[in-house]
Design a protein around this motif. Structure first.
Motif, PDB file in Angstrom:
ATOM      1  N   GLY A 144       2.661   3.340  -4.993  1.00  8.04           N
ATOM      2  CA  GLY A 144       2.517   4.150  -6.206  1.00  8.04           C
ATOM      3  C   GLY A 144       1.773   3.475  -7.344  1.00  8.04           C
ATOM      4  O   GLY A 144       1.739   4.007  -8.461  1.00  8.04           O
ATOM      5  N   LYS A 145       1.129   2.341  -7.068  1.00  7.49           N
ATOM      6  CA  LYS A 145       0.464   1.590  -8.137  1.00  7.49           C
ATOM      7  C   LYS A 145      -0.662   2.397  -8.786  1.00  7.49           C
ATOM      8  O   LYS A 145      -0.731   2.511 -10.004  1.00  7.49           O
ATOM      9  CB  LYS A 145      -0.107   0.275  -7.575  1.00  7.49           C
ATOM     10  CG  LYS A 145       0.916  -0.582  -6.844  1.00  7.49           C
ATOM     11  CD  LYS A 145       0.299  -1.862  -6.299  1.00  7.49           C
ATOM     12  CE  LYS A 145      -0.773  -1.658  -5.240  1.00  7.49           C
ATOM     13  NZ  LYS A 145      -0.281  -1.137  -3.972  1.00  7.49           N
ATOM     14  N   SER A 146      -1.545   2.924  -7.957  1.00 10.87           N
ATOM     15  CA  SER A 146      -2.677   3.675  -8.522  1.00 10.87           C
ATOM     16  C   SER A 146      -2.197   4.941  -9.198  1.00 10.87           C
ATOM     17  O   SER A 146      -2.727   5.337 -10.245  1.00 10.87           O
ATOM     18  CB  SER A 146      -3.677   4.047  -7.423  1.00 10.87           C
ATOM     19  OG  SER A 146      -4.171   2.887  -6.831  1.00 10.87           O
ATOM     20  N   THR A 147      -1.180   5.578  -8.610  1.00  8.18           N
ATOM     21  CA  THR A 147      -0.635   6.792  -9.222  1.00  8.18           C
ATOM     22  C   THR A 147      -0.086   6.475 -10.610  1.00  8.18           C
ATOM     23  O   THR A 147      -0.249   7.255 -11.548  1.00  8.18           O
ATOM     24  CB  THR A 147       0.463   7.385  -8.316  1.00  8.18           C
ATOM     25  OG1 THR A 147      -0.098   7.601  -7.026  1.00  8.18           O
ATOM     26  CG2 THR A 147       0.986   8.695  -8.867  1.00  8.18           C
ATOM     27  N   SER A 182       0.836  -1.179   0.000  1.00  5.73           N
ATOM     28  CA  SER A 182       0.000   0.000   0.000  1.00  5.73           C
ATOM     29  C   SER A 182       0.884   1.247   0.000  1.00  5.73           C
ATOM     30  O   SER A 182       1.855   1.327   0.738  1.00  5.73           O
ATOM     31  CB  SER A 182      -0.872  -0.039   1.260  1.00  5.73           C
ATOM     32  OG  SER A 182      -1.760   1.021   1.234  1.00  5.73           O
ATOM     33  N   GLY A 183       0.556   2.198  -0.873  1.00  5.56           N
ATOM     34  CA  GLY A 183       1.320   3.444  -0.924  1.00  5.56           C
ATOM     35  C   GLY A 183       2.552   3.385  -1.802  1.00  5.56           C
ATOM     36  O   GLY A 183       3.300   4.355  -1.890  1.00  5.56           O
TER      37      GLY A 183
HETATM   38  N1  LIG Z   1      -4.064  12.950  -4.192  1.00  8.26           N
HETATM   39  C1  LIG Z   1      -3.026  12.724  -3.388  1.00  8.26           C
HETATM   40  N2  LIG Z   1      -2.545  13.664  -2.566  1.00  8.26           N
HETATM   41  C2  LIG Z   1      -1.475  13.439  -1.769  1.00  8.26           C
HETATM   42  N3  LIG Z   1      -0.822  12.261  -1.713  1.00  8.26           N
HETATM   43  C3  LIG Z   1      -1.262  11.270  -2.503  1.00  8.26           C
HETATM   44  C4  LIG Z   1      -2.379  11.431  -3.377  1.00  8.26           C
HETATM   45  N4  LIG Z   1      -2.578  10.267  -4.045  1.00  8.26           N
HETATM   46  C5  LIG Z   1      -1.636   9.411  -3.599  1.00  8.26           C
HETATM   47  N5  LIG Z   1      -0.844  10.011  -2.679  1.00  8.26           N
HETATM   48  C6  LIG Z   1       0.296   9.392  -1.997  1.00  8.26           C
HETATM   49  O1  LIG Z   1       1.166   8.851  -2.972  1.00  8.26           O
HETATM   50  C7  LIG Z   1       1.650   7.565  -2.569  1.00  8.26           C
HETATM   51  C8  LIG Z   1       1.277   6.513  -3.582  1.00  8.26           C
HETATM   52  O2  LIG Z   1      -0.133   6.355  -3.573  1.00  8.26           O
HETATM   53  P1  LIG Z   1      -0.874   5.296  -4.477  1.00  8.26           P
HETATM   54  O3  LIG Z   1      -2.349   5.461  -4.250  1.00  8.26           O
HETATM   55  O4  LIG Z   1      -0.379   5.396  -5.863  1.00  8.26           O
HETATM   56  O5  LIG Z   1      -0.369   3.945  -3.851  1.00  8.26           O
HETATM   57  P2  LIG Z   1      -0.901   2.461  -4.090  1.00  8.26           P
HETATM   58  O6  LIG Z   1       0.312   1.637  -4.275  1.00  8.26           O
HETATM   59  O7  LIG Z   1      -1.911   2.463  -5.177  1.00  8.26           O
HETATM   60  O8  LIG Z   1      -1.560   2.159  -2.702  1.00  8.26           O
HETATM   61  P3  LIG Z   1      -2.853   1.259  -2.346  1.00  8.26           P
HETATM   62  O9  LIG Z   1      -2.429  -0.143  -2.604  1.00  8.26           O
HETATM   63  O10 LIG Z   1      -3.042   1.538  -0.893  1.00  8.26           O
HETATM   64  O11 LIG Z   1      -3.979   1.731  -3.207  1.00  8.26           O
HETATM   65  C9  LIG Z   1       1.062   7.331  -1.185  1.00  8.26           C
HETATM   66  O12 LIG Z   1       2.009   7.701  -0.211  1.00  8.26           O
HETATM   67  C10 LIG Z   1      -0.142   8.234  -1.149  1.00  8.26           C
HETATM   68  O13 LIG Z   1      -0.413   8.648   0.176  1.00  8.26           O
END
Ligand SMILES: Nc1ncnc2c1ncn2[C@@H]1O[C@H](COP(=O)(O)OP(=O)(O)OP(=O)(O)O)[C@@H](O)[C@H]1O
Length: 361
Positions: free
Chosen positions: A41-44, A38-39
């Motif tokens: 960066g996958k969704s980003t 989690s966190g």
């Molecule tokens: N809109 C936003 N504003 C500030 N920080 C963000 C935003 N979106 C994501 N982040 C931060 O960027 C980092 C990557 O987030 P992301 O959602 O891409 O992770 P992830 O791997 O998809 O996590 P998960 O498995 O929990 O969905 C995290 O630390 C998150 O808190």
């Protein structure tokens, strides 16, 4: 030329770098799963590819073309994201036809396409049903049909089966793979679930803190995690410091044979649980029978727990020296809880790990 190329893709949220110079190629027809804690960066990553989040540095190329000035709806993508729910006020057909109608596809042609897609996702004749009357799994199929309807050049899935129960997910993931293979769809999927990622993909990308920790075929990543981080993320527990000399590693569990070609030196080592096997009785003085003679360093352990995983059992062991060990053995070979055993290690299941990472557990 790859269909999708990310070149140094970087996304920041204030002082936090969510994507840190990611390079990634996805070939035409390839199915890539992105995994990571989690966190990481996958969704980003998906959002940046879709153009829902601008890049702070680096480029997204689709079919060789820089997408920085191209809005999301012009990128030719199919999106199936958790926050893109079905429209409850439209029926199934209306949901699937939505993107087609937006693109000016005539009603008749759109209806035909809807029927074709409903057949494809296993819901023939469901066009007139209300979304509320569908089960969770059926709704996922409709969402998939909606994403596929405009024949996207790249389909992007964010936790496509996230809401469903495990049994259904396991079945659907096999269907999805067959479906994408059959259609020749290029897919970039994000999932939390390892089993799902490995079952779906041609290639698995593991992320850590905005960077790619490892990229490889499911078998490569599973059999040869590149680092301690990846090994632990995949759930492997038998990771230890080791000093290798002449094909043998000295570890807290005793001498462990390493694969041929492993260089001498100090490093970290993974012993995959399938490489921990039992030899004779751990309570005796050992060394008498053939198996024992072949493995004079068999480590004595007590069985502390057993977890059933289908035909195999994961056995937790408390060795007389060193940290807990995990073994994976066929059901019929599984010792009982409390039993004293001796274990030996198979060098084919021993993986030297890239160094430079702290041991975190
Ligand atoms: N809109 C936003 N504003 C500030 N920080 C963000 C935003 N979106 C994501 N982040 C931060 O960027 C980092 C990557 O987030 P992301 O959602 O891409 O992770 P992830 O791997 O998809 O996590 P998960 O498995 O929990 O969905 C995290 O630390 C998150 O808190």
């Amino acid at each position: 030329m790859p269909l999708l190329r990310l070149d140094g893709l970087t996304v920041r949220f204030g002082a936090h770098t969510a994507l840190d110079g990611v390079d990634l190629d996805v070939a035409e027809r390839e199915i890539v799963s992105v995994l990571g804690p989690s966190g990481s960066g996958k969704s980003t990553l998906l959002r940046a590819v879709a153009g829902l989040r601008p890049a702070d540095a680096g480029t997204v190329l689709l079919g060789g073309e820089d997408q920085s000035a191209v809005p999301t709806h012009r990128r030719g993508l199919g999106l199936m994201f958790q926050d893109h729910q079905l429209f409850p006020q439209r029926d199934v057909g209306g949901n699937i036809a939505f993107g087609l109608r937006m693109r000016g596809v005539p009603r008749r042609a759109a209806q035909e396409r809807v029927a074709e897609l409903l057949d494809l996702v296993g819901l023939p004749g469901a066009a007139g049903r209300s979304v509320g009357s569908l089960s969770g799994g059926e709704q996922q199929r409709v969402a998939l049909a909606r994403a596929l309807a405009p024949r996207p050049r790249l389909l992007m899935l964010d936790e496509p089966l996230g809401q469903l129960d495990r049994g259904l997910r396991e079945r659907l993931v096999v269907e999805l793979r067959q479906l994408f293979r059959g259609l020749g769809t290029t897919v970039l999927a994000v999932t939390h679930d390892q089993g799902e990622a490995f079952a779906l993909a041609d290639r698995v990308v593991v992320m850590r803190a905005g960077r790619i920790a490892q990229s490889g075929s499911p078998a490569e990543v599973w059999q040869r995690p590149a680092s301690e981080f990846v090994a632990r993320f995949l759930g492997f527990r038998n990771v230890t410091g080791a000093t290798v000399r002449g094909g043998v590693a000295q570890t807290p569990w005793g001498a462990v044979p390493v694969p041929e070609g492993t260089p001498d030196g100090v490093g970290r080592l993974l012993i995959r649980p399938a490489g921990v096997s039992f030899t004779g009785d751990g309570g005796g003085d050992g060394g008498a029978d053939g198996a024992d003679a072949a493995a004079p360093d068999g480590t004595r352990c007590t069985v502390t727990a057993r977890t059933f995983r289908g035909e195999r059992v994961v056995v937790l062991l408390d060795p007389e020296r060193g940290p807990q060990l995990e073994a994976s053995v066929p059901l019929r070979h599984a010792p009982a809880e409390g039993e004293r055993v001796r274990v030996v290690f198979d060098p084919r299941e021993v993986v030297p790990l890239a160094g430079g990472e702290p041991a975190d557990g």
